[in-house]
Design an enzyme around this catalytic site. Sequence first.
Site, PDB file in Angstrom:
ATOM      1  N   LYS A 185     -62.424 -25.783   9.691  1.00 51.04           N
ATOM      2  CA  LYS A 185     -63.226 -26.983   9.439  1.00 51.04           C
ATOM      3  C   LYS A 185     -62.364 -28.057   8.806  1.00 51.04           C
ATOM      4  O   LYS A 185     -61.734 -27.835   7.765  1.00 51.04           O
ATOM      5  CB  LYS A 185     -64.412 -26.690   8.526  1.00 51.04           C
ATOM      6  CG  LYS A 185     -65.384 -27.879   8.407  1.00 51.04           C
ATOM      7  CD  LYS A 185     -66.368 -27.720   7.272  1.00 51.04           C
ATOM      8  CE  LYS A 185     -65.791 -28.159   5.939  1.00 51.04           C
ATOM      9  NZ  LYS A 185     -65.575 -29.640   5.867  1.00 51.04           N
ATOM     10  N   GLU A 195     -57.105 -21.759  -2.749  1.00 53.19           N
ATOM     11  CA  GLU A 195     -56.090 -22.622  -3.369  1.00 53.19           C
ATOM     12  C   GLU A 195     -56.856 -23.801  -3.942  1.00 53.19           C
ATOM     13  O   GLU A 195     -57.316 -24.672  -3.205  1.00 53.19           O
ATOM     14  CB  GLU A 195     -55.050 -23.046  -2.317  1.00 53.19           C
ATOM     15  CG  GLU A 195     -53.740 -23.529  -2.924  1.00 53.19           C
ATOM     16  CD  GLU A 195     -53.766 -25.012  -3.222  1.00 53.19           C
ATOM     17  OE1 GLU A 195     -54.023 -25.357  -4.411  1.00 53.19           O
ATOM     18  OE2 GLU A 195     -53.542 -25.809  -2.311  1.00 53.19           O
ATOM     19  N   CYS A 201     -53.080 -31.263  -5.504  1.00 57.47           N
ATOM     20  CA  CYS A 201     -53.552 -30.194  -6.394  1.00 57.47           C
ATOM     21  C   CYS A 201     -52.496 -29.774  -7.410  1.00 57.47           C
ATOM     22  O   CYS A 201     -52.831 -29.299  -8.492  1.00 57.47           O
ATOM     23  CB  CYS A 201     -53.998 -28.992  -5.574  1.00 57.47           C
ATOM     24  SG  CYS A 201     -52.730 -28.352  -4.472  1.00 57.47           S
TER      25      CYS A 201
END
Length: 544
Positions: free
Chosen positions: A230, A305, A339
Amino acid sequence: MTTFRAVTASARHYRPAQCLLAQSRSVARLGRRSLATVSQSPPPPPPNVKKHSRVPSFMPTQHFIRGRFVPSIDPDRTFPTYNPTDGTEIAEVSEASEEDVDAAVAAARRAQPFWESLPAGVRGAALLELSFLIHDNAAELAAIDSLDSGKPVHDVRAELQEVQHVLRYYAGWADKMRGQTVQFEQDIHSYTRLEAIGVIGQIVPWNYPLSLAVWKMAPAIAMGNTVVMKTSEKTPLSTLYLCELARQTSMLKGVLNVVSGGAEAGMAIARHMDIDKVSFTGSTAVGRKIMAMAAESNLKKVSLELGGKGANIVFADADLEEAVEHCFQGAFSNNGQNCCAGSRILVQSSVHDEFVDKLQEKMDKVVVGDPRDSDTTHGPLIDSDHLASVYEYIAAGVASRGTLYGGDPLPHLNPRGAFITPALFTYLPATHPIATEEIFGPIACVIPFDEQEEAIELANASPYALAAGVHTRDLSTAIMMEKSLNAGLVWINTYNRTPPHMPFGGRKSSGMGKELGEMGIREYTETKSVIMNYHPKGLWNAVF
């Protein structure tokens, strides 16, 4: 612009798997595209694509299921994707429902057993073909991703180099995964076999749509799994264009399936009873929900993650020029939408002021502007909502009497664009939200420390444990810090380097599991133990 006919000609040239695939007639029965089909021109651009310069005439906007672009089962289900530079709509993209996810999973399940049964070199060769096609279409991919995400085109071109490297790396791993032979008793032959998990659900974020899509799908496909991926609803276009390239390789139909959409599609993947593992990259809050849904459904495997708040630690003996460069890139590359952003910069007190001066000088050289301009170093943030969130943090820092440098709005570039200059705070307490929360924007803070033990305590005082950086000339200091920092990845005298050879992943609230490296492909394997008695009593008596 590279034409599709030129692309497919180069794909035929780079088809090392073809002679191996020809050995199996079953490939054709599963519906692999023939060379004649591959060499056809793509369909004309759909009418819902707005015209923009420097992008291909054909830009897929539909789901990619079993080797074809298809609309949603309900054709009225679409969502707009916007250009962060000016807020204009780029295209209407098909939005996946639970039924669309079901169709993608069914295609993946149908293809998986035969894909795993093929020689491992065939699977690796398909990834090699895709890497060559990305090379030949880098200009188109860079233009699409820059348009959709706001990244400078030259940054995306550099990212595409990494994407190709990852594909080649896992193409090489495909035929090198092996189990172990364990000899523990004379008449017993024991060994382990590594097998594919099956159908993998993968959910990628908007900040690195191409890189993270390949980080996930390359090892999974190399090992013999099939994928239902997705895209983010904010940056779907470059991954869908990647699918157009993938279908020009020897990859079987149904091996790679991609749907676009929001929370409904993501939840359908996480809860699906016929998906064997889900791999998610995104926020910690959503990661917790993914884990719960995976457990409540078929107890599928999960790798996550998640968020981060990296500490970049600068000692007095460091090369300050280099440390400033690495801290700048760690905090502000991709506008801090990263991140592992090293936005907590801990600097030894004796060099604090000098470091801040040099970092501010570096910030003064930033050129915020149109991502298509070669002089631009930083484009817009992903959208105006995210820009508003960043401004809220800046306002909170100013209200707490922190010293702010930068963080200026730039309405003159485009009033509807999400532009801002990088922001640096000093003299904020280490417990301030700017120093503890993942902002996912171009805000950094510098916090002084005196002794090494204090730096360790500050760095580890976070719910996140994804990445950290250390800058020092002293080898003993570097090793002691590396051992003491609670992080999945520690950079020393560098930052933000993610070579495909090294595993990447966090601890604590930053997630579980690894991507990249050998551990990255082992995330997509099951281990089967085989214990064989090759000397049963009946056989022994018959022989002797």
